[in-house]
Design an enzyme around this catalytic site. Structure first.
Site, PDB file in Angstrom:
ATOM      1  N   HIS A 127     -31.144  22.481   8.449  1.00  0.00           N
ATOM      2  CA  HIS A 127     -30.989  21.713   7.212  1.00  0.00           C
ATOM      3  C   HIS A 127     -30.410  22.542   6.069  1.00  0.00           C
ATOM      4  O   HIS A 127     -29.959  21.988   5.070  1.00  0.00           O
ATOM      5  CB  HIS A 127     -32.328  21.078   6.799  1.00  0.00           C
ATOM      6  CG  HIS A 127     -33.347  22.029   6.261  1.00  0.00           C
ATOM      7  ND1 HIS A 127     -34.349  22.580   7.043  1.00  0.00           N
ATOM      8  CD2 HIS A 127     -33.544  22.522   5.014  1.00  0.00           C
ATOM      9  CE1 HIS A 127     -35.103  23.367   6.294  1.00  0.00           C
ATOM     10  NE2 HIS A 127     -34.642  23.351   5.060  1.00  0.00           N
TER      11      HIS A 127
ATOM     12  N   ASP B  94     -34.141  21.692  14.050  1.00  0.00           N
ATOM     13  CA  ASP B  94     -33.984  22.330  12.737  1.00  0.00           C
ATOM     14  C   ASP B  94     -33.739  23.830  12.861  1.00  0.00           C
ATOM     15  O   ASP B  94     -34.356  24.637  12.159  1.00  0.00           O
ATOM     16  CB  ASP B  94     -35.182  22.060  11.823  1.00  0.00           C
ATOM     17  CG  ASP B  94     -34.868  22.405  10.357  1.00  0.00           C
ATOM     18  OD1 ASP B  94     -33.678  22.400  10.000  1.00  0.00           O
ATOM     19  OD2 ASP B  94     -35.816  22.688   9.590  1.00  0.00           O
TER      20      ASP B  94
ATOM     21  N   SER C 283     -36.808  28.519   3.833  1.00  0.00           N
ATOM     22  CA  SER C 283     -36.293  27.798   4.996  1.00  0.00           C
ATOM     23  C   SER C 283     -35.272  28.627   5.765  1.00  0.00           C
ATOM     24  O   SER C 283     -34.320  29.151   5.181  1.00  0.00           O
ATOM     25  CB  SER C 283     -35.642  26.484   4.564  1.00  0.00           C
ATOM     26  OG  SER C 283     -36.600  25.579   4.078  1.00  0.00           O
TER      27      SER C 283
END
Length: 350
Positions: A82, A112, A189
């Site tokens: 993402h 992901d 992330s």
């Protein structure tokens, strides 16, 4: 009596210091571990075209921020899908502060995880080894290194607090997430989760939160899944991001089948861009969601129709992953009320 009291005090102090020794030794172990792994951790900076936070502005260029980890001496970096899926430009910043251009070579939105390739190299690379996450147990201590809120190479320490099998199959195997109590925030992330040997055991993905910040439960994609998806299967990066249209939404957009995929963004120079897929250009609010409309609605890929609830996704991903460089890529879309068939060639990937 006075001498006895002093002796007792000294004995107590010595005992207290002795009790602290294991804690001091552990703290030193963590400091040494951080110095060891830090050169492999990177900050991932992106630029992509998307909706401005200000509704009056419409489309704008949006800077993005994430983390990643160098896993090979030839410049391959694992991060979260993402972070880079629809990025027009990607740059990687090492601990010395220097930026190096990179590009996406593999990605799985379902898992992901994504794989970057450096276009330019630092003088010396210090990749981190990737371990088999099956060795992890609940209670094991781990560390996370990343860039929360842009504070690059920040360390958080925690434990494996759970192992989650959501029942999803990716690249022919089960999906697995490592649950942790190590602090994770925006910017983490794609960053690595390390065991105490300095081996990568997970790639940070998401948190559970009501406040928008860390609240004690974070998740990383296990290194076993990341390796299978990115290194063994070599998941195909499309460069598109979008919204699944089904039920009422499919009817609103006059989709001529039970479901379609409304294209929101198309990364520059991606396979989707080379194919001619068109992204949305008009901001619209449908229900409680803001989305970009006016772009293509994907109806099928390689003869496989988009199905409700993403039930055809595995077939489509499997088809894309089996294409070799030079093979024909076929996509059917709904464009301006007409079904259009697009043809392209599977590009080479490093």
């Amino acid at each position: 009596m006075i001498r006895s009291a002093r002796v007792v005090a000294r004995i107590a102090a010595a005992a207290g210091f002795a009790a602290l020794l294991p804690s001091l030794a552990h703290a030193q172990q963590l400091a040494d571990l951080f110095r060891k792994v830090s050169p492999s951790v990177v900050l991932v900076r992106t630029l992509e075209r998307g909706m401005s936070p200000n509704p009056a502005v419409g489309l704008t260029t949006i800077p993005g921020l994430g983390s990643g980890v160098l896993i090979s001496a030839d410049g391959k970096i694992m991060t979260a899908a993402h972070v880079v899926q629809a990025a027009d430009r990607v740059a990687v910043q090492f601990v010395d502060g220097k930026l190096y251009p990179a590009h996406v070579v593999g990605s799985s939105l379902r898992a992901d995880v994504a794989l970057l390739q450096l276009d330019q190299f630092p003088v010396a690379l210090s990749p981190a080894p990737v371990a088999n996450s099956d060795s992890l147990e609940v209670g094991d201590q781990i560390i996370v290194v990343g860039a929360p809120y842009g504070l690059d190479h920040s360390l958080t320490v925690g434990h494996v607090s759970g192992r989650i099998l959501p029942g999803v199959i990716v690249s022919g195997g089960p999906m697995e997430m490592i649950q942790t109590d190590a602090a994770i925030n925006m910017g983490n992330s794609g960053g690595p989760m390390f065991n105490l040997k300095g081996e990568v055991v997970g790639i940070v993905s998401r948190i559970m939160t009501q406040s928008g910040g860390f609240e004690g439960v974070g998740f990383a994609i296990s290194s076993k899944v990341a390796s299978r998806v990115l290194l063994t299967t070599k998941s195909f990066w499309t460069g598109i991001d979008g919204v699944l249209l089904q039920d009422t939404l499919a009817a609103i957009f006059n989709v001529p089948q039970p479901a379609g995929f409304l294209v929101q963004q198309v990364a520059a120079r991606s396979p989707a861009a080379q194919l001619g897929l068109q992204a949305g250009t008009i901001r619209a609010r449908i229900g409680s969601e803001d989305m970009l409309v006016g772009g293509d609605i994907v109806l099928g890929v390689g003869g496989i129709a988009i199905a409700p609830n993403g039930s055809s996704l595995d077939q489509i991903v499997s088809h894309l992953n089996t294409l070799r460089a030079g093979d024909t890529l076929r996509v059917s879309v709904l464009r301006a009320g007409k079904v259009v068939r697009l043809f392209g060639v599977r590009p080479r990937t490093p």
